[in-house]
Design an enzyme around this catalytic site. Sequence first.
Site, PDB file in Angstrom:
ATOM      1  N   HIS A  17       0.540  -1.001  -0.445  1.00 26.49           N
ATOM      2  CA  HIS A  17      -0.208  -0.015   0.153  1.00 26.49           C
ATOM      3  C   HIS A  17       0.489   1.128   0.038  1.00 26.49           C
ATOM      4  O   HIS A  17       0.866   2.038  -0.722  1.00 26.49           O
ATOM      5  CB  HIS A  17      -0.675   0.255   1.128  1.00 26.49           C
ATOM      6  CG  HIS A  17      -1.967   1.327   1.323  1.00 26.49           C
ATOM      7  ND1 HIS A  17      -2.902   1.247   0.922  1.00 26.49           N
ATOM      8  CD2 HIS A  17      -1.387   2.542   2.414  1.00 26.49           C
ATOM      9  CE1 HIS A  17      -3.305   2.323   0.840  1.00 26.49           C
ATOM     10  NE2 HIS A  17      -2.274   3.281   1.745  1.00 26.49           N
ATOM     11  N   GLU A  18       2.362   1.533   0.872  1.00 28.44           N
ATOM     12  CA  GLU A  18       3.060   2.637   1.487  1.00 28.44           C
ATOM     13  C   GLU A  18       3.839   3.080   0.044  1.00 28.44           C
ATOM     14  O   GLU A  18       3.970   4.126  -0.629  1.00 28.44           O
ATOM     15  CB  GLU A  18       3.765   2.206   2.318  1.00 28.44           C
ATOM     16  CG  GLU A  18       3.226   2.772   3.175  1.00 28.44           C
ATOM     17  CD  GLU A  18       1.748   3.697   3.729  1.00 28.44           C
ATOM     18  OE1 GLU A  18       1.958   5.088   3.018  1.00 28.44           O
ATOM     19  OE2 GLU A  18       0.505   4.080   4.227  1.00 28.44           O
ATOM     20  N   HIS A  21       1.870   4.314  -2.816  1.00 32.60           N
ATOM     21  CA  HIS A  21       2.199   6.077  -2.684  1.00 32.60           C
ATOM     22  C   HIS A  21       3.020   6.688  -3.381  1.00 32.60           C
ATOM     23  O   HIS A  21       3.355   8.361  -3.695  1.00 32.60           O
ATOM     24  CB  HIS A  21       1.493   6.659  -1.076  1.00 32.60           C
ATOM     25  CG  HIS A  21       0.131   6.365  -0.577  1.00 32.60           C
ATOM     26  ND1 HIS A  21      -0.714   6.929  -1.165  1.00 32.60           N
ATOM     27  CD2 HIS A  21      -0.390   5.406   0.371  1.00 32.60           C
ATOM     28  CE1 HIS A  21      -2.203   6.388  -0.301  1.00 32.60           C
ATOM     29  NE2 HIS A  21      -0.827   5.570   0.527  1.00 32.60           N
TER      30      HIS A  21
END
Length: 111
Positions: A17-18, A21
């Site tokens: 997920h990170e 980003h």
Amino acid sequence: MQIITFIIIFGIIVVVHEFGHFYFAKKSGILVREFAIGMGPKIFAHIGKDGTAYTIRILPLGGYVRMAGWGEDSTEIKTGTPASLTLNEDGKVVRINLSGKKIDQTALPMM
């Protein structure tokens, strides 16, 4: 054993997920200050060639990507840093690009 399995699976989900980003911020020319897995005090830190701090923190409860311009962030422009300015119709600066990537073809390069 179930708690260890949960922490490993949760950690993998957080990293993916990170990284999403991180990847799209870099792709957009946004300066990423820190890519962190976990919360709390640092247990490992490495500064990459791109200036990003890659950290692992003590509590495996999440992660974050700290981008330039968030919070009380201030950017120090060092001598020799490539920059370009995007101007509006009135000749006023609307964007300063410090990433070194050509984002706007009409930008005024500064050396």
